[in-house]
Design an enzyme around this catalytic site. Sequence first.
Site, PDB file in Angstrom:
ATOM      1  N   LYS A 273    -107.992   8.952  -5.157  1.00  0.00           N
ATOM      2  CA  LYS A 273    -107.941   7.811  -6.075  1.00  0.00           C
ATOM      3  C   LYS A 273    -109.326   7.189  -6.214  1.00  0.00           C
ATOM      4  CE  LYS A 273    -103.209   6.249  -5.100  1.00  0.00           C
ATOM      5  NZ  LYS A 273    -102.678   6.387  -6.455  1.00  0.00           N
ATOM      6  N   ARG A 347     -92.955  11.747  -4.377  1.00  0.00           N
ATOM      7  CA  ARG A 347     -91.802  12.588  -4.746  1.00  0.00           C
ATOM      8  C   ARG A 347     -91.653  13.782  -3.796  1.00  0.00           C
ATOM      9  NH1 ARG A 347     -94.432  13.330 -10.606  1.00  0.00           N
ATOM     10  NH2 ARG A 347     -95.295  11.328  -9.973  1.00  0.00           N
TER      11      ARG A 347
HETATM   12  N1  BES Z   1     -98.425   5.300  -4.848  1.00  0.00           N
HETATM   13  C1  BES Z   1     -98.729   5.762  -6.150  1.00  0.00           C
HETATM   14  C2  BES Z   1     -98.050   4.931  -7.241  1.00  0.00           C
HETATM   15  C3  BES Z   1     -98.496   3.492  -7.362  1.00  0.00           C
HETATM   16  C4  BES Z   1     -99.411   3.127  -8.327  1.00  0.00           C
HETATM   17  C5  BES Z   1     -97.936   2.522  -6.558  1.00  0.00           C
HETATM   18  C6  BES Z   1     -99.781   1.806  -8.461  1.00  0.00           C
HETATM   19  C7  BES Z   1     -98.306   1.213  -6.687  1.00  0.00           C
HETATM   20  C8  BES Z   1     -99.220   0.848  -7.632  1.00  0.00           C
HETATM   21  C9  BES Z   1     -98.269   7.198  -6.335  1.00  0.00           C
HETATM   22  O1  BES Z   1     -98.248   7.986  -5.201  1.00  0.00           O
HETATM   23  C10 BES Z   1     -99.221   7.830  -7.291  1.00  0.00           C
HETATM   24  O2  BES Z   1    -100.360   7.948  -6.967  1.00  0.00           O
HETATM   25  N2  BES Z   1     -98.717   8.213  -8.457  1.00  0.00           N
HETATM   26  C11 BES Z   1     -99.511   8.779  -9.491  1.00  0.00           C
HETATM   27  C12 BES Z   1     -98.756   9.966 -10.069  1.00  0.00           C
HETATM   28  C13 BES Z   1     -99.594  10.843 -10.955  1.00  0.00           C
HETATM   29  C14 BES Z   1    -100.614  11.576 -10.133  1.00  0.00           C
HETATM   30  C15 BES Z   1     -98.683  11.817 -11.649  1.00  0.00           C
HETATM   31  C16 BES Z   1     -99.747   7.719 -10.551  1.00  0.00           C
HETATM   32  O3  BES Z   1     -98.852   6.910 -10.792  1.00  0.00           O
HETATM   33  O4  BES Z   1    -100.841   7.680 -11.106  1.00  0.00           O
HETATM   34 ZN    ZN Z   2    -100.163   8.886  -4.805  1.00  0.00          ZN
END
Ligand code: BES
Ligand code: ZN
Length: 493
Positions: A273, A347
Amino acid sequence: METSLLAAPLNQIEADALIVLSFEKEEGGPEPLPGLPVESIQELYQSGEFKGKSLETALLRRPPGLKAGKLLVAGGGKWTKFDASELRKTSGAALRLLKSKGARSIVLALGPGFSAEPHVAAAIEGAILGDYEPDRYKTEHLDEKKTVASFAVAVPEATPALEEALRRGRIVAESQNFARDLVSEPANRLTPTVLAERARQMAADQDLECEVLDRERMQQLGMGALLGVAAGSEEPPALIVLRYRPLESAPDAPHLGLVGKGITFDAGGISIKPSENMDKMKYDMAGGAAVLGAMRALAQLKPAIPVTALVPAVENMPSGRAQRPGDIVTTLSGKTVEVLNTDAEGRLILADAITYAKSLGCTHLVDAATLTGAIVVALGYVYVGAFASDDALLERVLVASKASGEKMWRMPLDDDFKEVLKSAFADMPNIGNRWGGAITAAMFLKEFSDQTPWVHLDIAGTAWLEESKPFLAKGPSGTPVRTLIRLATDWTG
Ligand code: BES
Ligand code: ZN
Ligand code: ZN
């Protein structure tokens, strides 16, 4: 904070502060409580200083005819729309305001129209939730810290049913604060191992069965998806399983499984990230914390059906041992997944936890997870996204959410969304395309819940408050602890 129920005339109540509700002026509104200094309150309205709107407040010092040091007139909005959820917020906001002014003993007086069981429970919940601050790591000014010693709800008549409502409200709110405490812990202090230890301790205190599966056991069982996420971290994963069993239940009784995402830190893995806001990813275990909080309450509230909680606790980190984009893992279900993005890890761990929940005999599943940024795009910070493979179970969840004042909105889950979950090399990829990201994530989970009735709650937008509210501190909100508790306690078989 001590809590109690009280039945005394207003002018007899001794407290630093007394709170009374006051509504927008409309036909047929409730009568003012006997003993109230109605002229002073009338003046507030006449001067335009106070209109009775929701969460509006006016503070009167040395109110005439009362023993209480201060009278807080708390707006309730339109009296016809005032319900337990409004009262929860009003009570919390009033407590927070009075606490900031140094009040140590507080009494909230409820009139005859607003003092049934749901109101008393909500008033206590609001106060205990409003009192919570995620400040345990602040060492400065501790001695000057303002604390509320006692909060009482005054009702026209204190009955055993209202005492019981107060007790239940206290259990619910303390359990929600238990979850908030876990969520506010930073990832250096709350690793998967520590989360499992906290769950074990809570289970021992509350008389719940607890079992923690370690890496070796997961390997034996074949939880390849969960283990793939765990591979990048020095911290070993843990799958926390808690069980509540009622004293008696029919062999064919429903068995509720609560599954909570427990990523103690989500750096994204190799699909790392951006550094901006990465600190927030300590709250990626809020679903797991909510499930543990709910179990803490259920152990005391003793619903009629068995409930099993499952929290896969894992840290998602990049390292030389981390899984790579393109890796293919075999899930506990036997299905293979091509990991196209290591940041879509929630997931993956939930897939194995859901499959395992079914193997433990759960007949109905509800998961809570900070799963996608896309749900925040869709529903903002306001609504939990609710996805369901079963309308009857969703209906139960939505009824529970309404009663609890935790907003949820149904999202679609048609098979059309499966089109984007196609992998050239495995049964499924772990991501879809740019569009409808919260839905494709849910669609992925549905492949694992399969025929078992299942509801998925995406709480990425609602588990953490970016700013404080009048009734709640900034930080972990504890959503959806109350809904999960209510879902189980309202289930009569
Ligand atoms: N933990 C994150 C989702 C999240 C985002 C939680 C903002 C709280 C606040 C999750 O694991 C994630 O990174 N999801 C990605 C999925 C994508 C790579 C398909 C996302 O939402 O960007
Ligand atoms: Zn994630
Ligand atoms: Zn995540």
